[in-house]
Design an enzyme around this catalytic site. Structure first.
Site, PDB file in Angstrom:
ATOM      1  N   GLN A 218      -9.633  -8.415  12.317  1.00 37.14           N
ATOM      2  CA  GLN A 218     -10.839  -9.204  12.589  1.00 37.14           C
ATOM      3  C   GLN A 218     -10.725 -10.169  13.776  1.00 37.14           C
ATOM      4  O   GLN A 218     -11.632 -10.196  14.618  1.00 37.14           O
ATOM      5  CB  GLN A 218     -11.299  -9.943  11.317  1.00 37.14           C
ATOM      6  CG  GLN A 218     -12.199  -9.105  10.424  1.00 37.14           C
ATOM      7  CD  GLN A 218     -13.420  -8.562  11.147  1.00 37.14           C
ATOM      8  OE1 GLN A 218     -14.069  -9.251  11.936  1.00 37.14           O
ATOM      9  NE2 GLN A 218     -13.752  -7.313  10.907  1.00 37.14           N
TER      10      GLN A 218
ATOM     11  N   GLU B 192       0.828  -1.211   0.000  1.00 39.08           N
ATOM     12  CA  GLU B 192       0.000   0.000   0.000  1.00 39.08           C
ATOM     13  C   GLU B 192       0.864   1.264   0.000  1.00 39.08           C
ATOM     14  O   GLU B 192       0.570   2.228  -0.718  1.00 39.08           O
ATOM     15  CB  GLU B 192      -0.973  -0.045   1.190  1.00 39.08           C
ATOM     16  CG  GLU B 192      -2.025  -1.121   0.954  1.00 39.08           C
ATOM     17  CD  GLU B 192      -2.968  -1.415   2.121  1.00 39.08           C
ATOM     18  OE1 GLU B 192      -3.909  -2.185   1.902  1.00 39.08           O
ATOM     19  OE2 GLU B 192      -2.776  -0.893   3.222  1.00 39.08           O
TER      20      GLU B 192
HETATM   21  C1  FAD Z   1       0.620  -0.305   9.337  1.00 37.11           C
HETATM   22  C2  FAD Z   1      -0.386  -1.370   9.659  1.00 37.11           C
HETATM   23  C3  FAD Z   1      -1.339  -1.713   8.726  1.00 37.11           C
HETATM   24  C4  FAD Z   1      -2.270  -2.703   8.998  1.00 37.11           C
HETATM   25  N1  FAD Z   1      -3.226  -3.007   8.069  1.00 37.11           N
HETATM   26  C5  FAD Z   1      -4.179  -3.912   8.346  1.00 37.11           C
HETATM   27  C6  FAD Z   1      -5.220  -4.179   7.417  1.00 37.11           C
HETATM   28  O1  FAD Z   1      -5.261  -3.621   6.319  1.00 37.11           O
HETATM   29  N2  FAD Z   1      -6.176  -5.072   7.778  1.00 37.11           N
HETATM   30  C7  FAD Z   1      -6.162  -5.704   8.982  1.00 37.11           C
HETATM   31  O2  FAD Z   1      -7.078  -6.493   9.269  1.00 37.11           O
HETATM   32  N3  FAD Z   1      -5.184  -5.486   9.865  1.00 37.11           N
HETATM   33  C8  FAD Z   1      -4.190  -4.597   9.592  1.00 37.11           C
HETATM   34  N4  FAD Z   1      -3.196  -4.351  10.489  1.00 37.11           N
HETATM   35  C9  FAD Z   1      -3.164  -5.132  11.726  1.00 37.11           C
HETATM   36  C10 FAD Z   1      -4.178  -4.614  12.750  1.00 37.11           C
HETATM   37  O3  FAD Z   1      -4.045  -3.223  12.878  1.00 37.11           O
HETATM   38  C11 FAD Z   1      -3.936  -5.322  14.065  1.00 37.11           C
HETATM   39  O4  FAD Z   1      -4.115  -6.704  13.868  1.00 37.11           O
HETATM   40  C12 FAD Z   1      -4.893  -4.829  15.139  1.00 37.11           C
HETATM   41  O5  FAD Z   1      -4.659  -3.469  15.393  1.00 37.11           O
HETATM   42  C13 FAD Z   1      -4.740  -5.650  16.408  1.00 37.11           C
HETATM   43  O6  FAD Z   1      -5.555  -5.127  17.387  1.00 37.11           O
HETATM   44  P1  FAD Z   1      -5.133  -5.203  18.921  1.00 37.11           P
HETATM   45  O7  FAD Z   1      -6.251  -4.593  19.681  1.00 37.11           O
HETATM   46  O8  FAD Z   1      -4.704  -6.583  19.257  1.00 37.11           O
HETATM   47  O9  FAD Z   1      -3.830  -4.293  19.036  1.00 37.11           O
HETATM   48  P2  FAD Z   1      -3.627  -2.752  18.675  1.00 37.11           P
HETATM   49  O10 FAD Z   1      -4.696  -2.264  17.786  1.00 37.11           O
HETATM   50  O11 FAD Z   1      -2.223  -2.640  18.218  1.00 37.11           O
HETATM   51  O12 FAD Z   1      -3.795  -2.006  20.068  1.00 37.11           O
HETATM   52  C14 FAD Z   1      -2.870  -2.146  21.113  1.00 37.11           C
HETATM   53  C15 FAD Z   1      -3.018  -0.941  22.032  1.00 37.11           C
HETATM   54  O13 FAD Z   1      -2.306  -1.178  23.242  1.00 37.11           O
HETATM   55  C16 FAD Z   1      -1.585  -0.026  23.633  1.00 37.11           C
HETATM   56  N5  FAD Z   1      -0.454  -0.508  24.450  1.00 37.11           N
HETATM   57  C17 FAD Z   1       0.421  -1.487  24.139  1.00 37.11           C
HETATM   58  N6  FAD Z   1       1.269  -1.707  25.146  1.00 37.11           N
HETATM   59  C18 FAD Z   1       0.945  -0.849  26.137  1.00 37.11           C
HETATM   60  C19 FAD Z   1       1.461  -0.594  27.435  1.00 37.11           C
HETATM   61  N7  FAD Z   1       2.470  -1.299  27.935  1.00 37.11           N
HETATM   62  N8  FAD Z   1       0.892   0.390  28.172  1.00 37.11           N
HETATM   63  C20 FAD Z   1      -0.143   1.117  27.666  1.00 37.11           C
HETATM   64  N9  FAD Z   1      -0.684   0.915  26.454  1.00 37.11           N
HETATM   65  C21 FAD Z   1      -0.152  -0.059  25.695  1.00 37.11           C
HETATM   66  C22 FAD Z   1      -1.193   0.625  22.320  1.00 37.11           C
HETATM   67  O14 FAD Z   1      -0.951   2.005  22.482  1.00 37.11           O
HETATM   68  C23 FAD Z   1      -2.429   0.335  21.447  1.00 37.11           C
HETATM   69  O15 FAD Z   1      -3.379   1.370  21.530  1.00 37.11           O
HETATM   70  C24 FAD Z   1      -2.241  -3.366  10.242  1.00 37.11           C
HETATM   71  C25 FAD Z   1      -1.281  -3.039  11.195  1.00 37.11           C
HETATM   72  C26 FAD Z   1      -0.347  -2.035  10.898  1.00 37.11           C
HETATM   73  C27 FAD Z   1       0.691  -1.656  11.927  1.00 37.11           C
END
Ligand code: FAD
Length: 442
Positions: free
Chosen positions: A323, A174
């Site tokens: 997802q 992208e």
């Molecule tokens: C550049 C990029 C593009 C992507 N594109 C896609 C896509 O097109 N389609 C798709 O399905 N997925 C995509 N992903 C993956 C998707 O974003 C992740 O799978 C998803 O965000 C996971 O969700 P999560 O809640 O597990 O973690 P996250 O969304 O990463 O959230 C984790 C949160 O925890 C907080 N955190 C972490 N450690 C600490 C700590 N010690 N203290 C306080 N806060 C903390 C962070 O600040 C963050 O807000 C992409 C990821 C990236 C980086």
């Protein structure tokens, strides 16, 4: 920390990403106290970070204040803090603003950039995992083009206009597509003294095709789209070093560049304090059962990217995409209602809704079940899905308006150097830099 004792069970959630917010949304009207910790005061829609990096969207279109999402929750508290340690002996977390006891703990900390242990790449490349990092990339790209415009030395000008991206997963593809469109739409019009042919976009991938997690059919299509836009794709090429001036590959190729974007992998972002069988060190993910309960604990759960739930279909855990995180958050939220009522819990079942990636205008690719397709329809579908999942009505409207405007005008409107990029920007979190020590292959 000034969190009132209300007598209700306290659930401490670490991380306001996709998993954390979908979990908390389920518990809006329940008799529980929720305390959410995040190092940012907003939720980041990571799939559109690349649009911020390439000046397609303003950062506030893809971020949303966490307090606002949960303003209708009754006993909800947000704290802007870094969670530093978990003390499982006395059910306490230690944070940058003090410590707090929990009855239940939900870990939803996601991932961080993985530099596979390469210090010089970690030091000199541009990662893209957070909004500040995406803004750093935007500034650096624009600064380098501005410098190129006034640089008479041909070798240096070409280095400034040489953009190298590591990793041809969805993020790399992208980014490369968006940069190639930038050359086509912007360079020609706004920088008349620069020669479009001097700007190059290189996409480097270790595997034998782009978009390795997707089907071979769409992978070929995406490569075709990229090459049509003028992106130079280098497959089966492993990067060994970047000293700030030159990217070197294991087979001896050299790319002189002033902009090297690292999109080659992530690794889990666990918090200190939980080790042993609960933490799969190779992946830096917490090992969980089918109810997302962390192995070896009765009151600690992990969700999303940080959770490793093995099953017959997913022996290495679910893919680290949005997802599974959203669905696990929903399932655990529903199960908590059952815990409160003493009902039987539902194990997590992942419903794979498909995968998509966009290369540029009218050029996206989609895998849904047995359907694999690419082109204009896939692109409209990609836009619809991303608008649908963006958090906040305002963000959806602004993004829709921006995309329509860019479609008509071939423009990328957010071409602003608001905070010029300087190497070692303080906006990089210690945690993100600490990922240098990780050893996992993505
Ligand atoms: C550049 C990029 C593009 C992507 N594109 C896609 C896509 O097109 N389609 C798709 O399905 N997925 C995509 N992903 C993956 C998707 O974003 C992740 O799978 C998803 O965000 C996971 O969700 P999560 O809640 O597990 O973690 P996250 O969304 O990463 O959230 C984790 C949160 O925890 C907080 N955190 C972490 N450690 C600490 C700590 N010690 N203290 C306080 N806060 C903390 C962070 O600040 C963050 O807000 C992409 C990821 C990236 C980086």
């Amino acid at each position: 920390m000034n969190i009132p004792e209300t007598g209700l069970p306290r659930i401490v959630v670490i991380g306001g990403g996709f998993a954390g917010i979908s979990f908390i949304k389920q518990l809006r009207k329940q008799k529980v106290q929720i305390v959410l910790f995040d190092r940012h005061n907003y939720h980041t829609f990571q799939p559109l970070l690349y649009q911020v990096s390439t000046a397609g969207l303003e950062p506030d279109s893809i971020a949303y204040p966490l307090r606002k999402i949960f303003r209708r929750n009754i006993d909800f508290h947000f704290r802007l803090a870094e969670v530093e340690n978990i003390n499982t002996e006395n059910n306490t977390i230690e944070t940058s603003i003090g410590s707090l006891k929990y009855d239940y703990l939900v870990l939803a900390t996601g991932t961080r950039t993985n530099f596979f242990g390469n210090e010089s790449i970690a030091e000199n490349s541009m990662p893209m995992k957070t909004v500040p990092q995406a803004l750093n990339i935007r500034s650096l790209i624009l600064q380098n083009i501005e410098k190129a415009d006034i640089t008479p030395d041909e070798v240096e000008r070409k280095r400034l206009l040489n953009f190298v991206i590591a990793g041809a997963g969805p993020t790399g593809v992208e980014l490369a597509g968006a940069l190639a469109e930038f050359r086509k739409g912007i360079l020609e019009n706004d920088y008349p003294s620069l020669d479009e042919d001097e700007m190059h976009v290189h996409l480097i991938e270790g595997q034998d095709r782009v978009l390795p997690p997707m089907s071979e059919k769409v992978s070929k299509k995406a490569q075709h789209f990229l090459e049509k836009l003028g992106v130079q794709v280098h497959l089966k090429t492993l990067i060994s070093d970047f000293d700030g001036e030159t990217v070197t590959t294991k087979d001896g190729k050299k790319f002189h560049t002033a902009t090297f974007i690292w999109a080659a992998g992530v690794t889990g972002a666990p918090v200190k304090g939980i080790n042993g069988e609960a933490l799969v060190e190779k992946a830096n993910r917490y090992s969980v059962d089918q109810f997302n309960k962390v192995n070896g604990f009765e009151n600690i759960y992990a969700l999303g990217d940080i959770a490793l739930m093995k099953s017959e279909k997913y022996p290495k855990g679910h893919p680290q995409v949005a997802q599974p995180a959203i669905q696990q958050g929903e399932n655990l939220g529903k199960n908590f209602k059952k815990i409160l009522k003493g009902d039987k819990l539902e194990p997590f079942k992942y419903f794979d809704k498909g995968t998509m990636a966009t290369v540029g205008r009218n050029k996206a690719v989609v895998d849904i079940g047995k359907m694999h397709f690419g082109g204009a329809f896939a692109w409209f579908l990609w836009m619809f899905v991303h608008l649908w999942f963006l958090v906040g009505f305002r963000n959806r409207v602004i993004t829709f308006f921006n995309w329509t405007y860019s479609y008509i005008n071939y423009d990328r409107a957010a071409r602003l150097i608001i905070r010029p990029y300087k190497k070692k920007s303080p906006s990089l979190h210690k945690e993100e830099e600490a990922a240098v020590s990780s050893s996992v292959e993505a």
